[in-house]
Design a protein around this motif. Sequence first.
Motif, short mmCIF file in Angstrom:
data_model
loop_
_atom_site.label_atom_id
_atom_site.label_comp_id
_atom_site.label_asym_id
_atom_site.label_seq_id
_atom_site.Cartn_x
_atom_site.Cartn_y
_atom_site.Cartn_z
N GLY A 48 -1.78 -14.77 -28.22
CA GLY A 48 -0.83 -15.67 -27.58
C GLY A 48 -0.99 -15.59 -26.09
O GLY A 48 -1.36 -14.55 -25.55
N SER A 49 -0.74 -16.69 -25.41
CA SER A 49 -0.80 -16.69 -23.95
C SER A 49 0.25 -17.66 -23.41
O SER A 49 0.69 -18.56 -24.11
CB SER A 49 -2.20 -17.08 -23.45
OG SER A 49 -2.53 -18.38 -23.88
N LEU A 50 0.64 -17.43 -22.17
CA LEU A 50 1.64 -18.27 -21.52
C LEU A 50 1.08 -18.87 -20.25
O LEU A 50 0.37 -18.20 -19.50
CB LEU A 50 2.87 -17.44 -21.13
CG LEU A 50 3.90 -17.13 -22.19
CD1 LEU A 50 4.94 -16.16 -21.63
CD2 LEU A 50 4.56 -18.38 -22.70
N VAL A 51 1.45 -20.12 -20.02
CA VAL A 51 1.15 -20.78 -18.75
C VAL A 51 2.48 -21.31 -18.24
O VAL A 51 3.19 -22.03 -18.94
CB VAL A 51 0.14 -21.94 -18.94
CG1 VAL A 51 -0.06 -22.68 -17.63
CG2 VAL A 51 -1.17 -21.42 -19.48
N ILE A 52 2.83 -20.90 -17.02
CA ILE A 52 4.07 -21.36 -16.41
C ILE A 52 3.73 -22.01 -15.09
O ILE A 52 3.08 -21.40 -14.23
CB ILE A 52 5.07 -20.20 -16.19
CG1 ILE A 52 5.40 -19.54 -17.54
CG2 ILE A 52 6.34 -20.71 -15.51
CD1 ILE A 52 6.28 -18.32 -17.42
N ASN A 53 4.14 -23.25 -14.95
CA ASN A 53 3.87 -24.02 -13.74
C ASN A 53 2.38 -23.97 -13.39
O ASN A 53 2.01 -23.72 -12.25
CB ASN A 53 4.74 -23.53 -12.58
CG ASN A 53 5.00 -24.61 -11.57
OD1 ASN A 53 4.76 -25.79 -11.83
ND2 ASN A 53 5.47 -24.22 -10.41
N GLU A 54 1.54 -24.18 -14.42
CA GLU A 54 0.08 -24.25 -14.30
C GLU A 54 -0.57 -22.92 -13.90
O GLU A 54 -1.70 -22.90 -13.42
CB GLU A 54 -0.33 -25.36 -13.35
CG GLU A 54 0.13 -26.74 -13.82
CD GLU A 54 -0.34 -27.87 -12.91
OE1 GLU A 54 -1.20 -27.64 -12.05
OE2 GLU A 54 0.19 -28.97 -13.08
N THR A 55 0.13 -21.79 -14.09
CA THR A 55 -0.40 -20.48 -13.77
C THR A 55 -0.34 -19.59 -15.00
O THR A 55 0.70 -19.52 -15.66
CB THR A 55 0.42 -19.83 -12.63
OG1 THR A 55 0.39 -20.70 -11.48
CG2 THR A 55 -0.14 -18.48 -12.25
N ASN A 56 -1.45 -18.92 -15.33
CA ASN A 56 -1.44 -17.97 -16.43
C ASN A 56 -0.51 -16.81 -16.11
O ASN A 56 -0.52 -16.30 -14.99
CB ASN A 56 -2.84 -17.43 -16.70
CG ASN A 56 -3.73 -18.47 -17.34
OD1 ASN A 56 -3.30 -19.26 -18.15
ND2 ASN A 56 -4.99 -18.47 -16.97
N VAL A 57 0.28 -16.40 -17.10
CA VAL A 57 1.23 -15.30 -16.93
C VAL A 57 0.85 -14.20 -17.92
O VAL A 57 0.59 -14.48 -19.09
CB VAL A 57 2.68 -15.79 -17.21
CG1 VAL A 57 3.65 -14.65 -17.14
CG2 VAL A 57 3.04 -16.89 -16.22
N ASP A 58 0.79 -12.96 -17.44
CA ASP A 58 0.47 -11.84 -18.32
C ASP A 58 1.58 -11.64 -19.33
O ASP A 58 2.76 -11.67 -18.99
CB ASP A 58 0.31 -10.55 -17.51
CG ASP A 58 -0.96 -10.57 -16.64
OD1 ASP A 58 -1.91 -11.27 -17.01
OD2 ASP A 58 -0.95 -9.91 -15.60
N VAL A 59 1.18 -11.43 -20.59
CA VAL A 59 2.15 -11.17 -21.66
C VAL A 59 1.88 -9.79 -22.24
O VAL A 59 0.77 -9.28 -22.18
CB VAL A 59 2.08 -12.23 -22.78
CG1 VAL A 59 2.52 -13.59 -22.27
CG2 VAL A 59 0.69 -12.31 -23.39
#
Length: 83
Positions: free
Chosen positions: A69-80
């Motif tokens: 799984g991965s997250l992108v917030i406001n076009e920026t990858n976020v460490d999970v």
Amino acid sequence: MKAWEATYKGHTIRIEQSALTRKLFIDGALHAESSGLSTETRLFARIGRGKGWGEPVTAYLRGFLPESGSLVINETNVDVTET
């Protein structure tokens, strides 16, 4: 089931994946859900209050069984972190 979490601007963002269900939570509230057989899913929501209000959150989940799984917030990858 596998789950991943991240903290962003004071918000807890959680993604969960099982064989048939994928969910995106922001601050404990369910914001997006998908069910059925899929090898790749994208879930989308926006931060609804506080810092980061209105910023888009996109969760990407890959694999038929819970794999990544991965997250992108406001076009920026976020460490999970897997939980």
